[in-house]
Design an enzyme around this catalytic site. Sequence first.
Site, mmCIF file in Angstrom:
data_model
loop_
_atom_site.group_PDB
_atom_site.id
_atom_site.type_symbol
_atom_site.label_atom_id
_atom_site.label_comp_id
_atom_site.label_asym_id
_atom_site.label_seq_id
_atom_site.Cartn_x
_atom_site.Cartn_y
_atom_site.Cartn_z
ATOM 1 N N MET A 15 0.817 -1.209 0.000
ATOM 2 C CA MET A 15 0.000 0.000 0.000
ATOM 3 C C MET A 15 0.858 1.269 0.000
ATOM 4 O O MET A 15 0.406 2.327 -0.430
ATOM 5 C CB MET A 15 -0.930 0.015 1.215
ATOM 6 C CG MET A 15 -2.045 -1.019 1.176
ATOM 7 S SD MET A 15 -3.161 -0.773 -0.231
ATOM 8 C CE MET A 15 -2.502 -1.935 -1.421
ATOM 9 N N ALA A 438 -1.533 -0.422 9.129
ATOM 10 C CA ALA A 438 -2.768 -0.098 8.420
ATOM 11 C C ALA A 438 -2.501 -0.039 6.928
ATOM 12 O O ALA A 438 -1.373 0.182 6.480
ATOM 13 C CB ALA A 438 -3.327 1.239 8.897
ATOM 14 N N CYS A 439 -3.563 -0.262 6.144
ATOM 15 C CA CYS A 439 -3.517 0.006 4.714
ATOM 16 C C CYS A 439 -4.559 1.083 4.434
ATOM 17 O O CYS A 439 -4.865 1.893 5.305
ATOM 18 C CB CYS A 439 -3.754 -1.264 3.901
ATOM 19 S SG CYS A 439 -5.392 -1.977 4.103
ATOM 20 N N ILE A 440 -5.121 1.128 3.262
ATOM 21 C CA ILE A 440 -6.023 2.215 2.902
ATOM 22 C C ILE A 440 -7.253 2.244 3.791
ATOM 23 O O ILE A 440 -7.668 3.290 4.278
ATOM 24 C CB ILE A 440 -6.443 2.099 1.422
ATOM 25 C CG1 ILE A 440 -5.209 2.279 0.517
ATOM 26 C CG2 ILE A 440 -7.484 3.162 1.064
ATOM 27 C CD1 ILE A 440 -5.506 2.082 -0.951
ATOM 28 N N ARG A 442 -7.998 -0.550 6.252
ATOM 29 C CA ARG A 442 -7.999 -1.566 7.309
ATOM 30 C C ARG A 442 -6.915 -1.311 8.352
ATOM 31 O O ARG A 442 -5.790 -0.960 8.015
ATOM 32 C CB ARG A 442 -7.757 -2.964 6.721
ATOM 33 C CG ARG A 442 -8.535 -3.300 5.486
ATOM 34 C CD ARG A 442 -8.218 -4.713 5.029
ATOM 35 N NE ARG A 442 -8.623 -4.936 3.635
ATOM 36 C CZ ARG A 442 -8.545 -6.093 3.011
ATOM 37 N NH1 ARG A 442 -8.087 -7.144 3.633
ATOM 38 N NH2 ARG A 442 -8.931 -6.208 1.755
#
Length: 493
Positions: A15, A438-440, A442
């Site tokens: 990400m 974290a990603c975009i 989640r």
Amino acid sequence: MGILGYLQRIGRALMVPVAVLPAAAILMGIGYWLDPDGWGGNSQLAALLIKSGAAIIDKMAVLFAVGVAYGMSKDKDGAAALSGLVGFLVVTTLLAPGAVSQLLALPLEDVPKAFGKIENQFIGILVGVLSAEIYNRFSAVELPRAFAFFSGRRLVPILVSVFMILVSYILIYVWPIVYNGLVTFGLYIQGLGDVGAGLYGFFNRLLIPVGLHHALNSVFWFDVAGINDIPNFLGGAKSIAEGTGFIGITGRYQAGFFPIMMFGLPGGALAIYHMARVENKAKVASLLIAAAFASFFTGITEPLEFSFMFVAPVLYFIHAVLTGISVYIASSMQWISGFGFSAGLVDMALGIKNPLAKDWFMLIPQGLVFFVLYYVVFRFTIKAFNLMTPGREIEVAETVNTNTTTPSGKRIGTDTASLATGYIAAVGGYANITNIDACITRLRLAVVDSDKVDEAACKALGASGLIRLDKTHVQIIVGTMAELIASNMQSQK
């Protein structure tokens, strides 16, 4: 950590470089809008914008190496990113066709074609992962006093550069096999034509729950196996002139997503709203409106997909099937448009003047049909199987609690700092957390025991879903505030 958990870490780290794609897409999109035929030859401003965007798109492989090394490092330190860059430079230099010709004592024309594609995202990810592992293992090593300057983080790039020599030696023999395998797979799907595009769309959605769709995307969207659909589409007239872009073909692995993300999923959201209990509709409406708008405008679908993915998996399977059908229809009808980030309104608008965007406007009526199709199919399925989609469970009215408190009795607000406090408590406190990332959309957490994570408390804080990957890994779907919440969770330690 299991294999799935490790693959999730790689997906999360991806990400970091993927997040720069929107910037490149916007720059190139505006540039081609200003000069669709000359690709900068008729406008200095267009040339500036196109070249600026291409600087990112054309170097995605090295960005993957740097971003993955940084994202998988234990403390997100710049030395890990530098190590990824060093490793990538060593590998791609040693495995360039000219170098391989010398190392294997082969005439240049006899060097396998695979080495002409050595600067690709697959190699970038591999180097990034290995660099991060070396960083995590050796960044705290202390050398004897005479060599103390090279201790700790300074040691890692040196070790990476030496280790990548060994990796390069192995890849001299392994990479042609891997490359040929990827090409064979890509060509097989390509050979299926429109059906292959539809199959790709189906599996693209089906892999989202475990976050492994990025591996599939890299084969079709980037230059791992020679397909390179996104960069070729963004190249517009330049790609056509260079023989890498073909009207009606380039963009076939992207176009069919526009009707789904802009229209289909919002239609499904409307069905979910209409099927909610009367007493829950007001609460569910705010969630669904925000998620549907994100899907329509930006192409970010996870907040909406995760609202029904696990509570009604049959709906999600239907969603994957309908996505495959949409991609197949767009490909077979040659209604083509592409994107740099995702299939939302922004990317559609930026691609209008791209000469590779063939009959793009037909994606809108196709989308309207899919809006109705999603609405009818979702509504019928929810009713027929009594699916507990958002708003249909009686507990919704009780679990969505605006007075959520921490164990100490402190009320939790809606700002990111307060939400971070709430999620820390919901997952069992810091005693149960071993890693926060974290990603975009989640929160990706490593925990001591995933059974201690309170799903109801997470949803009361606004989460749209919770994934227990295994005993020690969970993902909480919180929307686009994920990175900010994660940062606040880390800062509150």
